[in-house]
Write a protein that holds these residues in place. Structure first.
Motif, mmCIF file in Angstrom:
data_model
loop_
_atom_site.group_PDB
_atom_site.id
_atom_site.type_symbol
_atom_site.label_atom_id
_atom_site.label_comp_id
_atom_site.label_asym_id
_atom_site.label_seq_id
_atom_site.Cartn_x
_atom_site.Cartn_y
_atom_site.Cartn_z
ATOM 1 N N UNK A 285 -3.527 -7.406 -0.606
ATOM 2 C CA UNK A 285 -2.252 -7.254 0.055
ATOM 3 C C UNK A 285 -1.990 -5.774 0.261
ATOM 4 N N UNK A 286 -2.057 -5.327 1.510
ATOM 5 C CA UNK A 286 -1.808 -3.931 1.847
ATOM 6 C C UNK A 286 -0.554 -3.883 2.704
ATOM 7 N N UNK A 287 0.512 -3.334 2.113
ATOM 8 C CA UNK A 287 1.828 -3.339 2.726
ATOM 9 C C UNK A 287 2.214 -4.779 3.069
ATOM 10 N N UNK A 288 2.406 -5.113 4.347
ATOM 11 C CA UNK A 288 2.846 -6.464 4.681
ATOM 12 C C UNK A 288 1.729 -7.325 5.242
ATOM 13 N N UNK A 289 0.497 -6.892 5.081
ATOM 14 C CA UNK A 289 -0.634 -7.625 5.644
ATOM 15 C C UNK A 289 -1.606 -8.037 4.548
ATOM 16 N N UNK A 290 -2.300 -9.145 4.786
ATOM 17 C CA UNK A 290 -3.319 -9.625 3.866
ATOM 18 C C UNK A 290 -4.687 -9.402 4.499
ATOM 19 N N UNK A 291 -5.575 -8.733 3.763
ATOM 20 C CA UNK A 291 -6.915 -8.457 4.262
ATOM 21 C C UNK A 291 -7.936 -9.182 3.397
ATOM 22 N N UNK A 292 -8.923 -9.729 4.066
ATOM 23 C CA UNK A 292 -10.038 -10.363 3.374
ATOM 24 C C UNK A 292 -11.227 -9.416 3.437
ATOM 25 N N UNK A 293 -11.865 -9.208 2.295
ATOM 26 C CA UNK A 293 -13.037 -8.333 2.227
ATOM 27 C C UNK A 293 -14.210 -9.154 1.695
ATOM 28 N N UNK A 294 -15.282 -9.192 2.468
ATOM 29 C CA UNK A 294 -16.500 -9.923 2.131
ATOM 30 C C UNK A 294 -17.599 -8.890 1.927
ATOM 31 N N UNK A 295 -18.304 -8.956 0.808
ATOM 32 C CA UNK A 295 -19.214 -7.853 0.509
ATOM 33 C C UNK A 295 -20.366 -8.287 -0.395
ATOM 34 N N UNK A 296 -21.431 -7.486 -0.356
ATOM 35 C CA UNK A 296 -22.596 -7.697 -1.209
ATOM 36 C C UNK A 296 -22.244 -7.384 -2.658
ATOM 37 N N UNK A 297 -22.863 -8.110 -3.587
ATOM 38 C CA UNK A 297 -22.599 -7.874 -5.014
ATOM 39 C C UNK A 297 -23.792 -7.271 -5.723
ATOM 40 N N UNK A 298 -24.865 -7.010 -5.004
ATOM 41 C CA UNK A 298 -26.092 -6.528 -5.644
ATOM 42 C C UNK A 298 -25.860 -5.202 -6.352
#
Length: 531
Positions: A285-298
């Motif tokens: 949750x950044x200010x009034x927006x919701x961001x989805x972050x998809x990323x490598x876990x290696x």
């Protein structure tokens, strides 16, 4: 380094030893003035192999580039400009003509959209490692790649779509290009895929970050797992590290999240599992927006890790939360996110508490120390608007190796600065800390500046914002020869300078003879004073 010390260093050490110097680094905002002093001795730097210049004004960049041809052994060059370049392509061409250059890192941002250099050329650069931190269009990238046939490593901080129509691509054989790192903004997957097919067939390590851009609908196409499988299998047969991060703004609706999660779950097929490429996602949750972050876990990932209340969800692998996380920079959005986290960051050297971080009622030192070794932190950023200064002092007591501190503001709750300085923990931190650079975003009063200087007596570089009426009082305090706590201070930046600040400050220094030797200048809309 103070201006006086630099001039002595230049006169008594650098000039007599020019023929022995192999590496030279300048990082002061007045780097241009320093370079002007170096120009007369350039011909004597016959053994110089590495030159690094940070924070230089654009007006001086071309002059420096013109002198580089005098350095017969220069193999490594880093130039970071702090404002906008007018003749970007000319500078690219001059850099590419340097006959011994192997490593090049540049930040040369341009205000306007430049057309790419011509690809019809017989001039080629020996550069093997190229890092560009400014914005580069796909057309520009094509023209740059056509001039570096020996390239092995490529890193771009901002790759974008061209302003004009896409140049038709002819394949360039880059036999040695094995490492590629790209941050993509508003680049369609179609155009990116075309670049992969034409130039990246030898790549072994690919690091991709797809940043969110408003009104760019093609962003989600990068989450097409089947398309990635086909592209990698067909055109990157040597790839063994795939480091991927994708940012997407969700609308918070159940259907939107359901569609998003169904798409990223496609990265759980046998293709990804066989290669040990696993992924996680989280919502922030950044200010009034919701961001989805998809990323490598290696394990080769991630330099920067964000803690939010929405727990990470893993795809195809155990969660990293129960293991040691390799991140060097940790950002925390809330106290709850910090307390819920059950892993640890043994490599962390930077900590950021974001503006959404709650006003802590009690000390957070114990909770932080549970998830990272506070003693090894070197940079601390507190963007939280309501973080009490006494808790900052307590946190600094447990982070004795912090040398750079960034604060949103200095907030004194129910205590004045005199009482604060009398506290035992304040006096201990003042004696033991090694903070040399402090940045404060919010306007600071004279009282708060005095408190700050008392806490950090080894301060060398101070960046502040202040009220017009406080300029002269704060300047007198900071520049006073009788102030022992500012004896190391030699560089002051006023981040939001008013129209008449430069003239007023110069007049004050000259009339009251506060400094014997100084340079004062507006650089990129900020007022800098160096003495």
């Amino acid at each position: 380094m103070s201006k006086y010390r630099f001039q002595r260093y230049l006169t008594y050490f650098i000039i007599p030893q020019t023929y022995r110097i192999k590496s030279f680094r300048l990082s002061n905002p007045f780097a241009a003035d320093m370079c002007l002093l170096l120009f007369p001795i350039m011909t004597n730097l016959t053994r110089l192999e590495s030159l690094t210049i940070h924070n230089i004004e654009s007006d001086y960049v071309e002059g420096i580039i013109n002198h580089l041809s005098l350095l017969p052994r220069l193999s490594s060059l880093v130039i970071i400009s702090i404002d906008y370049i007018r003749n970007q392509n000319d500078i690219y061409q001059k850099i590419f003509r340097l006959p011994t250059l192997k490593y090049c890192q540049i930040l040369l941002e341009s205000l306007c959209h430049r057309k790419p250099m011509s690809t019809d050329t017989n001039e080629f650069s020996p550069i093997e490692h190229l890092v560009i931190n400014n914005k580069v269009s796909l057309n520009q990238l094509y023209s740059l790649l056509s001039r570096v046939p020996q390239l092995q490593h490529l890193s771009l901080d901002h790759l974008c779509e061209p302003r004009w129509s896409q140049t038709s691509l002819n394949s360039i054989t880059l036999h040695y290009l094995t490492h590629v790192s790209l941050k993509l903004y508003s680049v369609s997957f179609d155009n990116f895929e075309s670049f992969i097919k034409h130039f990246f067939n030898k790549v072994q390590i690919l690091r991709i970050k797809v940043g969110y851009m408003p009104y760019f609908s093609s962003n989600l196409e990068y989450l097409n797992a089947n398309r990635w499988e086909q592209l990698i299998s067909t055109h990157m047969p040597n790839l063994y590290i795939f480091d991927f991060e994708h940012q997407y703004r969700t609308w918070g609706y159940f259907n939107d999240r359901q569609t998003y999660e169904a798409q990223i779950n496609m990265f759980n097929s046998l293709f990804w599992i066989k290669r040990q490429w696993f992924f996680e996602h989280q919502y922030c949750q950044i200010r009034n927006s919701t961001y989805a972050i998809f990323y490598s876990t290696n394990s080769y990932k991630k330099e920067f890790y964000i803690l939010d209340e929405d727990l990470d969800k893993n795809i195809g692998s155990p969660s990293l939360e129960i293991e040691e996380n390799p991140a060097h920079h940790v950002g925390i959005y809330s106290i709850n996110a910090m307390e819920k986290f059950i892993g640890n960051f043994r490599n962390a050297t930077k900590l950021t508490l974001f503006d959404t971080f709650d006003k802590p009622r009690n000390s957070i030192v114990r909770s932080l120390n549970r998830i990272m070794p506070l003693k090894q932190l070197s940079t601390l950023s507190i963007d939280c608007h309501h973080f009490p200064f006494d808790q900052i002092v307590e946190l600094l007591y447990s982070t004795p190796n912090v040398h750079t501190l960034k604060l949103h503001s200095i907030l004194l709750y129910r205590i004045d600065s005199v009482s604060m300085q009398q506290k035992q923990i304040f006096q201990l931190v003042s004696i033991t800390n090694i903070v040399k650079h402090v940045i404060i975003a919010k306007e600071s009063t004279v009282e708060k500046i005095q408190l700050l200087v008392a806490l950090f007596p080894r301060l060398e570089y101070l960046t502040i914002n202040l009220y017009r009426d406080d300029l002269e009082t704060i300047a007198r305090f900071l520049l006073s020869k009788l102030n022992n706590n500012t004896r190391h201070l030699s560089l002051l930046c006023i981040s939001k300078q008013r129209k008449d600040f430069l003239a007023k400050l110069r007049t004050l220094i000259e009339v009251e003879k506060l400094l014997d030797d100084f340079i004062i200048r507006i650089i990129n809309r900020k007022l800098y004073l160096w003495w």
